[in-house]
Design a protein around this motif. Structure first.
Motif, short mmCIF file in Angstrom:
data_model
loop_
_atom_site.label_atom_id
_atom_site.label_comp_id
_atom_site.label_asym_id
_atom_site.label_seq_id
_atom_site.Cartn_x
_atom_site.Cartn_y
_atom_site.Cartn_z
N ALA A 16 0.83 -1.20 0.00
CA ALA A 16 0.00 0.00 0.00
C ALA A 16 0.87 1.25 0.00
O ALA A 16 0.56 2.23 -0.70
N PHE A 17 1.96 1.24 0.75
CA PHE A 17 2.88 2.38 0.74
C PHE A 17 3.56 2.54 -0.61
O PHE A 17 3.77 3.66 -1.09
N ILE A 18 3.93 1.43 -1.25
CA ILE A 18 4.52 1.49 -2.58
C ILE A 18 3.53 2.06 -3.57
O ILE A 18 3.88 2.89 -4.42
N LEU A 19 2.29 1.65 -3.47
CA LEU A 19 1.24 2.17 -4.35
C LEU A 19 1.04 3.67 -4.13
O LEU A 19 0.91 4.44 -5.08
N LEU A 20 1.05 4.10 -2.89
CA LEU A 20 0.93 5.52 -2.58
C LEU A 20 2.13 6.31 -3.13
O LEU A 20 1.96 7.40 -3.70
N PRO A 73 -6.10 2.57 -8.47
CA PRO A 73 -5.44 2.52 -7.16
C PRO A 73 -6.43 2.51 -5.99
O PRO A 73 -6.16 1.87 -4.96
N ILE A 74 -7.55 3.18 -6.15
CA ILE A 74 -8.55 3.17 -5.08
C ILE A 74 -9.10 1.76 -4.89
O ILE A 74 -9.29 1.31 -3.76
N VAL A 75 -9.33 1.06 -5.99
CA VAL A 75 -9.81 -0.32 -5.91
C VAL A 75 -8.77 -1.21 -5.22
O VAL A 75 -9.11 -2.02 -4.36
N VAL A 76 -7.50 -1.01 -5.56
CA VAL A 76 -6.44 -1.81 -4.94
C VAL A 76 -6.34 -1.50 -3.45
O VAL A 76 -6.19 -2.41 -2.62
N PHE A 77 -6.43 -0.21 -3.07
CA PHE A 77 -6.42 0.14 -1.65
C PHE A 77 -7.59 -0.52 -0.92
O PHE A 77 -7.42 -1.01 0.20
N LEU A 78 -8.76 -0.54 -1.52
CA LEU A 78 -9.91 -1.19 -0.89
C LEU A 78 -9.70 -2.69 -0.73
O LEU A 78 -10.04 -3.26 0.31
N ILE A 80 -6.79 -4.25 -0.53
CA ILE A 80 -5.77 -4.44 0.52
C ILE A 80 -6.41 -4.27 1.89
O ILE A 80 -6.17 -5.07 2.80
N TRP A 81 -7.21 -3.24 2.06
CA TRP A 81 -7.86 -2.99 3.34
C TRP A 81 -8.78 -4.15 3.73
O TRP A 81 -8.78 -4.60 4.87
N LEU A 82 -9.56 -4.64 2.76
CA LEU A 82 -10.46 -5.76 3.05
C LEU A 82 -9.69 -7.03 3.42
O LEU A 82 -10.08 -7.76 4.34
N LEU A 83 -8.60 -7.31 2.71
CA LEU A 83 -7.78 -8.48 3.04
C LEU A 83 -7.18 -8.36 4.43
O LEU A 83 -7.18 -9.33 5.20
N GLN A 84 -6.69 -7.18 4.75
CA GLN A 84 -6.14 -6.98 6.09
C GLN A 84 -7.20 -7.16 7.17
O GLN A 84 -6.95 -7.78 8.21
N MET A 85 -8.39 -6.63 6.93
CA MET A 85 -9.46 -6.76 7.91
C MET A 85 -9.87 -8.22 8.07
O MET A 85 -10.13 -8.69 9.19
N GLU A 86 -9.94 -8.95 6.98
CA GLU A 86 -10.29 -10.37 7.05
C GLU A 86 -9.26 -11.14 7.86
O GLU A 86 -9.60 -11.97 8.70
N ILE A 87 -7.99 -10.89 7.58
CA ILE A 87 -6.93 -11.61 8.29
C ILE A 87 -6.96 -11.27 9.77
O ILE A 87 -6.92 -12.15 10.63
N VAL A 88 -7.04 -9.99 10.08
CA VAL A 88 -6.99 -9.57 11.48
C VAL A 88 -8.25 -10.01 12.23
O VAL A 88 -8.17 -10.50 13.35
N GLN A 89 -9.39 -9.85 11.62
CA GLN A 89 -10.65 -10.10 12.33
C GLN A 89 -10.99 -11.58 12.46
O GLN A 89 -11.51 -12.01 13.48
N TYR A 90 -10.75 -12.36 11.42
CA TYR A 90 -11.23 -13.74 11.42
C TYR A 90 -10.13 -14.79 11.60
O TYR A 90 -10.39 -15.85 12.14
N VAL A 91 -8.94 -14.54 11.14
CA VAL A 91 -7.93 -15.58 11.17
C VAL A 91 -7.09 -15.52 12.43
O VAL A 91 -6.90 -16.52 13.10
N ILE A 92 -6.58 -14.36 12.77
CA ILE A 92 -5.67 -14.26 13.90
C ILE A 92 -6.35 -14.57 15.24
O ILE A 92 -5.81 -15.35 16.02
#
Length: 96
Positions: A16-20, A73-78, A80-92
């Motif tokens: 995400a930082f590279i994309l920014l 890029p907005i779609v990619v940010f979304l 990335i954000w959804l993947l992070q939320m899924e990992i943090v909320q459901y997997v960890i």
């Protein structure tokens, strides 16, 4: 298994930082603040292009044409954000 998911979350954040950085760089070139004739600027632009274009190109092909406005890029940010939320909320939390 939990450390692998933490690494994935960090890698997504780095991307995400590279994309920014790629977005800011494209604005700097578009507004003639930096010149691509400078070899250092050209190499930075090439690296950013090579890192982001494989992800952005398929999304650009599927999005409707908005003229000069690039929404991929907005779609990619979304995504990335959804993947992070899924990992943090459901997997960890569910890992024993």
């Amino acid at each position: 298994m939990q450390p692998i998911f933490i690494i994935i979350v960090y890698l997504l954040q780095i991307y995400a930082f590279i994309l920014l950085a790629s977005i800011v760089f494209s604005w700097l070139v578009a507004f003639n603040i930096v010149s691509r004739r400078n070899p250092m600027v050209a190499s930075v632009g090439d690296v950013l292009y090579r890192l982001t274009e494989p992800v952005l190109a398929p999304i650009r092909r599927r999005l409707p044409d908005f003229g000069n406005l690039d929404l991929s890029p907005i779609v990619v940010f979304l995504v990335i954000w959804l993947l992070q939320m899924e990992i943090v909320q459901y997997v960890i939390p569910n890992v024993p």
